[in-house]
Design a protein around this motif. Structure first.
Motif, PDB file in Angstrom:
ATOM      1  N   VAL A  48       0.843  -1.199   0.000  1.00 11.72           N
ATOM      2  CA  VAL A  48       0.000   0.000   0.000  1.00 11.72           C
ATOM      3  C   VAL A  48       0.881   1.253   0.000  1.00 11.72           C
ATOM      4  O   VAL A  48       0.673   2.181  -0.802  1.00 11.72           O
ATOM      5  CB  VAL A  48      -0.966  -0.004   1.212  1.00 11.72           C
ATOM      6  N   ALA A  49       1.889   1.253   0.872  1.00 11.45           N
ATOM      7  CA  ALA A  49       2.782   2.425   0.952  1.00 11.45           C
ATOM      8  C   ALA A  49       3.477   2.658  -0.389  1.00 11.45           C
ATOM      9  O   ALA A  49       3.566   3.800  -0.879  1.00 11.45           O
ATOM     10  CB  ALA A  49       3.818   2.214   2.056  1.00 11.45           C
ATOM     11  N   THR A  50       3.951   1.570  -1.006  1.00  7.82           N
ATOM     12  CA  THR A  50       4.607   1.668  -2.311  1.00  7.82           C
ATOM     13  C   THR A  50       3.647   2.225  -3.350  1.00  7.82           C
ATOM     14  O   THR A  50       3.990   3.124  -4.128  1.00  7.82           O
ATOM     15  CB  THR A  50       5.108   0.279  -2.757  1.00  7.82           C
ATOM     16  N   GLY A  51       2.432   1.677  -3.373  1.00  8.57           N
ATOM     17  CA  GLY A  51       1.416   2.139  -4.323  1.00  8.57           C
ATOM     18  C   GLY A  51       1.152   3.618  -4.167  1.00  8.57           C
ATOM     19  O   GLY A  51       1.013   4.342  -5.161  1.00  8.57           O
ATOM     20  N   GLU A  52       1.110   4.080  -2.916  1.00  9.19           N
ATOM     21  CA  GLU A  52       0.822   5.498  -2.694  1.00  9.19           C
ATOM     22  C   GLU A  52       1.940   6.389  -3.243  1.00  9.19           C
ATOM     23  O   GLU A  52       1.681   7.432  -3.845  1.00  9.19           O
ATOM     24  CB  GLU A  52       0.580   5.766  -1.198  1.00  9.19           C
ATOM     25  N   ILE A  53       3.172   5.947  -3.024  1.00  9.66           N
ATOM     26  CA  ILE A  53       4.292   6.735  -3.570  1.00  9.66           C
ATOM     27  C   ILE A  53       4.219   6.787  -5.096  1.00  9.66           C
ATOM     28  O   ILE A  53       4.348   7.853  -5.707  1.00  9.66           O
ATOM     29  CB  ILE A  53       5.638   6.135  -3.107  1.00  9.66           C
ATOM     30  N   LEU A  54       3.974   5.630  -5.717  1.00  7.85           N
ATOM     31  CA  LEU A  54       3.931   5.574  -7.180  1.00  7.85           C
ATOM     32  C   LEU A  54       2.763   6.385  -7.728  1.00  7.85           C
ATOM     33  O   LEU A  54       2.884   7.060  -8.761  1.00  7.85           O
ATOM     34  CB  LEU A  54       3.838   4.117  -7.658  1.00  7.85           C
ATOM     35  N   ALA A  55       1.623   6.327  -7.036  1.00  6.34           N
ATOM     36  CA  ALA A  55       0.449   7.065  -7.506  1.00  6.34           C
ATOM     37  C   ALA A  55       0.682   8.564  -7.386  1.00  6.34           C
ATOM     38  O   ALA A  55       0.303   9.341  -8.260  1.00  6.34           O
ATOM     39  CB  ALA A  55      -0.790   6.643  -6.717  1.00  6.34           C
TER      40      ALA A  55
END
Lengths: 294, 291, 263
Positions: free
Chosen positions: B252-259
Motif C-alpha cells: 500500500v505504501a509503495t502504491g501510494e508513492i507511485l500514484a
C-alpha cells in the motif's frame, strides 16, 4: 554530369546514393505537378496527412480489437496522456524530457559530426591516417553503441558525457566514411582546373575540395541525425533520470503503455522536424546540389 | 508451460533447477516491474523473488495476479561512502537505485522520513549490475540496493546508512493458477523444500552466496542476517503475508508513492492487497500435501 | 646539339622531345598510348593537335599542362622542364568545370584570388566577362547558364590570368553546331586581341584548319606526330573560310591522312 561522389561498395554510401535516387524520383514527380513550390508543398502535405490518417485509422481498429490499454492503447488514450504529460507530468513531463533529449542529440550528434568531418578530412589528406583509421572505423561501425554503455559508465561516470558519447559513436563513423568518400569523389577536373589557375594545395582544399564534397557530407550529416534519434533510447538507458528514452523506459516499468506511445511519437516527430530543418539548411548551403553543374 | 523468472537469484533461483521435479525454463529479469509486460503478454507464468512495486503496479494496471509464496525477506540497504554520515549529508549527493524498484521506493521513504526533499539529492537510475562499477569508480556516492550488490558496495568501502526489509515474493498470473494449479503447487512444494533445507543447513546458502560474490565466507558482513528465510509455517502470519500484515502494508505504501508521482493511476487499499494474496498453495504445504 | 640551337629551342616556348607513355588497365596490362612524340610551338602561334579519338592527343595536352608526367622524354616550357600545373599555362577543358558554389564573377576571379592578384585583376575580369558576352550575368550561378554560356565563362576564367600559353582540350566538342560556331568565332576574336600561344586539341579537321596557324596530325595508338602542316590563310578569319577552294583542298588532304591512319 554530376558533381556528387561516385558510388562505392560502402553501405553508408549506398544509403547516400539511395537518398540521391529518391531525390531524383521526387524531382521527376514534381514536374508533373501544376504549380511549383506551392504545388509541391500541398502534394507533400496531402500525402503525409493521408498516410498518417491511414496509420491512425488502422491503429484505432487494432486498439478496439485488442481491447486492452496495457497492450495497445487507442489513439484517444494516447492523446489524453500526451495532454497530461504536456501540462503536468512530473518527472515524466513531456516538454522537459523532450528538451533534455534534444540538447543531448544536438551535443552528441554535433560532436560526432565535427569529429567525423575532421577525421574524414585528415584521412584523405594523409594515407597513413587513412590506413590506420579506415579498418578501425569499419570494424567499429557495426557494433551497436549500446554495447559500449557499461564501459562508458566506468570511464566517464554517469553524467551527460556517456550519453553524448553513445550518440557521438552512432554519428561519427557514417560522417567520417562519407567525408572520405565525398572528398575522394570530388571531380578531379575541378582540382586540375584550380591548379592550372594557380591555386596551391591549401587553396584547392579550402576553395574546391571542401565545397565540392559538401553535398555528400551534408547528406551523411542528415542521415547521422536520423541515426542519433534512433539510438536515443540506448543513450538514455544508462543512469538517466530524464529524456524521452528514459521516459519510455520508465513508462515500461509501470506498464504505462500510453506514455510509451507518447515518447515514441515524440521521438519520431522531433527526428522528422530536425531532418526538415537540416534539409532547409542543405538547400541553403548547397543550392547547386543535384543541379547537374560541372 | 509458461516461463518463470527469478530476479535476484539469491536463494531459490540458483537451486531451482536441481530441486525441481517439474519442467520449466527460467529467464532473468532485473526488476519485478520489468517482468510485468511479459506476464501481461502471457509469456511468463509467474515471477519469483519480486518486491512490492510489481504488486502495486499490477493492481493499478488490472493485471490479474496472485501472490502465492514468500521466499525470504531480504535486507535492502542504503550503502554510502565515508563523506555521508547521516541523512542530512545526502543533499547534493548522487544516490543510485534501480528505477521503479524497492530500492527506489525505500530511498524515497527514507528521505521523506528524514525531511530531505527528493529534488535535493541527485538520483541516478542504475541497474543492479551497473551499481557496483559506478560506486567503485566514484561516479555515485551511494545506492539503495539489495544483496548481493549491497555486500559488494560494503566490501568496496561503503557503510550502511539504513536497512529495510524487502519481501521477496512469488507471483503467478491468475490465468495460470486457474489452468495449472498442479504446476503452481509443485513449484511451491519445491520452494518449501529449498527453504527447509536452507533453514536446517544455513551454511550451504552462505557458501553459495560467498561463491557468487567471490568473497571469503568469513567476510560476509553482519548485514546478511541468517533469519531472513521465511519459515513455511509462519508465512500466513502478520509478519509476512498475513492479512493486513507487513507485506500488505508495504505494498500500500509503495502504491501510494507511485500514484503520487503519477507513475500509476491509483494505489490499492489494504483490503485490495489482501485479496491479491492467495495462500492456498502454502497451506497445502503445511498440510503435508507435498510428498 | 650545340649550345646555340638549344638556346633557340628554349626561346620558342614549348618544346616536347621524345614523349612516350603507357597506361595500365588495372590488371597489370599496359597499353602504349604515345610513342616518341616531339614537336615545338613558337611564341604566339596557334597550333592544333589533331587526330582520331584515342590517339593520345589529350594525354599530350595534359602533360603540357603539368597534370601528368611522361614516362619517357620531356616537356619543356621556356627551357624548363614541366612538372606541375602553372597559371602561365592556362587550360580550357572539354567541359567548363565551373565551380557551382561560385557566381560567374567569382569563377572568373578564382585564378587572380588564388594568385593574390585580386585587386589588379578586377577590371580585366569585368572586361573579359563583357568580351565573352556575359555582361549582366556576373551574379548568376553556373547552373543558371546554358552550356554555351558556361563555356564562355570558362574561357574568361582562364584568360583572366593572362596565360602565356593557352591549352584547349576539345573545348567545343560537346556543343551543338551553332554554339560551336559561335564559340569558334569568339575564340578567334579573343585570340586576335590577346595573342597568346595556343595549343588546341581537336578531332574536328574543319575546326583545326579554321583556327590554326599550323596543325599537327597524330596517328593512331600508340600516338606519334605523322604530319606537321602549315595553315597560312590570312587573318582575321571567319566561318566563310570553309568555302575557300584552298581550304577545301587542304581539308581533303588532311582527311586522307586521317583515313590512311585508321585503316
Amino acid at each position: 554530369m554530376t558533381d556528387l561522389p561516385s558510388a562505392t561498395p560502402d553501405a553508408a554510401l549506398e544509403q547516400v546514393d539511395s537518398e540521391l535516387v529518391r531525390g531524383h524520383r521526387l524531382s521527376r514527380k514534381r514536374r508533373l505537378l501544376p504549380t511549383g513550390r506551392w504545388g509541391d508543398f500541398i502534394a507533400t502535405t496531402a500525402s503525409l496527412i493521408t498516410a498518417l490518417a491511414l496509420v491512425v485509422a488502422l491503429w484505432w481498429i487494432a486498439a478496439i480489437a485488442f481491447n486492452d490499454p496495457n497492450v495497445l492503447p487507442s489513439p484517444e488514450e494516447v492523446a489524453d496522456r500526451a495532454d497530461e504529460l504536456l501540462t503536468n507530468g512530473g518527472d515524466l513531463g513531456l516538454v522537459h524530457n523532450a528538451q533534455v533529449s534534444l540538447i543531448r542529440i544536438l551535443i552528441g550528434w554535433g560532436g560526432g559530426v565535427i569529429a567525423g568531418v575532421a577525421v574524414g578530412i585528415a584521412m584523405v589528406s594523409n594515407r597513413w591516417i587513412l590506413g590506420l583509421l579506415d579498418p578501425l572505423i569499419e570494424l567499429g561501425r557495426p557494433i551497436p553503441p549500446l554495447a559500449f554503455a557499461p564501459l562508458l559508465v566506468i570511464w566517464f561516470g554517469i553524467g551527460e558525457l556517456p550519453k553524448y558519447m553513445i550518440l557521438g559513436f552512432t554519428t561519427f563513423p557514417i560522417v567520417a566514411i562519407s567525408t572520405v568518400a565525398a572528398v575522394k569523389g570530388v571531380d578531379r577536373n575541378w582540382i586540375l582546373a584550380a591548379q592550372s589557375l594557380g591555386a596551391g594545395r591549401l587553396y584547392v582544399l579550402r576553395r574546391v575540395t571542401i565545397p565540392a564534397a559538401l553535398p555528400g557530407i551534408l547528406v551523411s550529416i542528415r542521415l547521422a541525425n536520423g541515426l542519433s534519434w534512433s539510438s536515443l533510447v540506448a543513450a538514455e538507458i544508462i543512469a538517466s533520470t530524464s529524456g524521452l528514452g528514459w521516459m519510455i523506459l520508465q513508462a515500461g516499468r509501470f506498464l504505462d503503455t500510453p506514455t510509451i506511445f507518447v515518447g515514441i511519437i515524440t521521438i519520431g516527430l522531433l527526428a522528422f522536424i530536425t531532418d526538415r530543418v537540416l534539409r532547409v539548411a542543405e538547400a541553403w548551403l548547397v543550392p547547386w546540389r543535384g543541379k547537374g553543374a560541372s | 508451460m509458461g516461463r518463470f523468472v527469478a530476479p535476484t537469484l539469491i536463494l531459490a533461483g540458483q537451486q531451482l533447477d536441481s530441486f525441481s521435479n517439474i519442467s520449466m525454463s527460467t529467464v532473468d529479469v532485473e526488476t519485478g516491474p520489468a517482468a510485468l509486460p511479459l506476464m501481461q503478454s502471457g509469456q511468463l507464468a509467474g515471477v519469483a523473488d519480486v518486491g512490492e512495486p510489481p504488486i502495486a503496479i499490477g493492481f493499478a494496471r488490472n493485471i490479474p495476479l496472485k501472490v502465492v509464496w514468500s521466499g525470504n525477506v531480504t535486507p535492502v540497504t542504503l550503502v554510502v561512502n565515508k563523506d555521508i554520515k547521516s541523512a542530512a549529508d545526502l543533499a547534493g549527493k548522487k544516490i543510485a537505485a534501480p528505477g521503479g524498484s524497492t530500492g527506489e521506493i525505500f530511498l524515497k521513504e527514507y528521505l521523506a522520513e528524514n525531511n530531505v526533499a527528493w529534488n535535493e539529492i541527485e538520483y541516478v537510475d542504475l541497474g543492479g549490475p551497473d551499481i557496483v562499477p559506478a560506486y567503485s569508480s566514484g561516479a555515485i556516492d551511494g545506492a539503495f540496493i539489495w544483496v548481493p550488490q549491497s555486500l559488494a558496495l560494503l566490501h568496496a568501502g561503503g557503510h550502511e546508512l539504513t536497512t529495510q526489509p524487502g519481501s521477496q515474493v512469488t507471483i503467478f498470473s491468475q490465468e495460470f493458477i486457474d489452468q495449472h494449479p498442479d504446476v503452481v503447487q509443485a513449484f511451491v512444494c519445491d520452494m518449501a523444500q529449498i527453504q527447509e533445507t536452507a533453514l536446517k543447513t544455513p551454511n550451504s546458502v552462505w557458501a553459495a552466496l560467498a561463491e557468487k560474490l567471490k568473497l571469503p565466507e568469513s567476510e560476509l558482513p553482519e548485514l546478511m542476517p541468517k533469519d531472513t528465510i521465511v519459515p513455511v509455517a509462519q508465512m500466513g502470519s502478520p509478519k509476512y503475508l498475513g492479512p493486513n500484515g507487513a507485506f500488505a502494508q508495504q505494498v500500500v505504501a509503495t502504491g501510494e508513492i507511485l500514484a503520487e508521482e503519477g507513475a500509476i493511476p491509483q494505489a490499492p487499499t489494504i483490503s485490495e492487497v489482501n485479496e491479491m494474496i492467495d495462500l492456498q498453495f502454502a497451506e497445502a504445504v503445511t498440510a503435508g500435501k507435498c510428498s | 646539339m650545340n649550345e646555340s640551337k638549344l638556346a633557340k629551342a628554349a626561346d620558342t616556348g614549348l618544346r616536347l622531345q621524345g614523349i612516350s607513355h603507357s597506361f595500365s588497365d588495372g590488371r597489370g596490362r599496359a597499353t602504349d598510348v604515345l610513342a616518341g612524340v616531339s614537336f615545338e610551338v613558337g611564341a604566339r602561334e596557334f597550333v592544333s593537335l589533331m587526330g582520331p579519338s584515342g590517339c593520345g592527343k589529350s594525354t599530350v595536352l595534359g602533360m603540357v599542362a603539368g597534370f601528368l608526367s611522361p614516362e619517357q622524354g620531356d616537356v619543356r616550357w621556356h627551357g624548363e622542364r614541366v612538372t606541375a600545373p602553372d597559371a602561365a599555362r592556362g587550360v580550357v577543358f572539354q567541359k567548363p568545370h565551373l565551380y557551382p558554389w561560385c557566381e560567374v564573377y567569382d569563377n572568373v576571379m578564382f585564378g587572380p584570388r588564388a594568385l593574390g592578384r585580386e585587386r589588379e585583376s578586377r577590371d580585366l575580369a569585368r572586361d573579359l566577362i563583357a568580351e565573352v558576352g556575359l555582361e549582366g550575368f556576373e551574379r548568376h550561378r553556373p547552373y543558371e547558364l546554358s552550356g554555351g554560356m558556361q563555356h564562355r565563362v570558362a574561357l574568361a576564367r582562364t584568360l583572366v590570368n593572362r596565360p602565356e600559353l593557352l591549352l584547349m582540350d576539345e573545348p567545343f566538342a560537346a556543343l551543338d553546331a551553332q554554339t560551336r560556331e559561335e564559340m569558334q568565332a569568339l575564340l578567334l576574336e579573343v585570340w586576335q586581341r590577346h595573342r597568346c600561344t595556343v595549343l588546341f586539341v581537336t578531332h574536328d579537321i574543319e575546326e583545326g584548319l579554321l583556327l590554326s596557324d599550323r596543325i599537327l596530325v597524330m596517328g593512331h595508338r600508340p600516338g606519334s606526330i605523322r604530319a606537321d602542316i602549315s595553315v597560312d590563310f590570312e587573318r582575321p578569319r571567319d566561318e566563310t573560310l570553309v568555302f575557300d577552294q584552298r581550304f577545301v583542298d587542304l581539308r581533303s588532304s588532311v582527311r586522307t591522312l586521317f583515313r590512311k591512319d585508321s585503316s
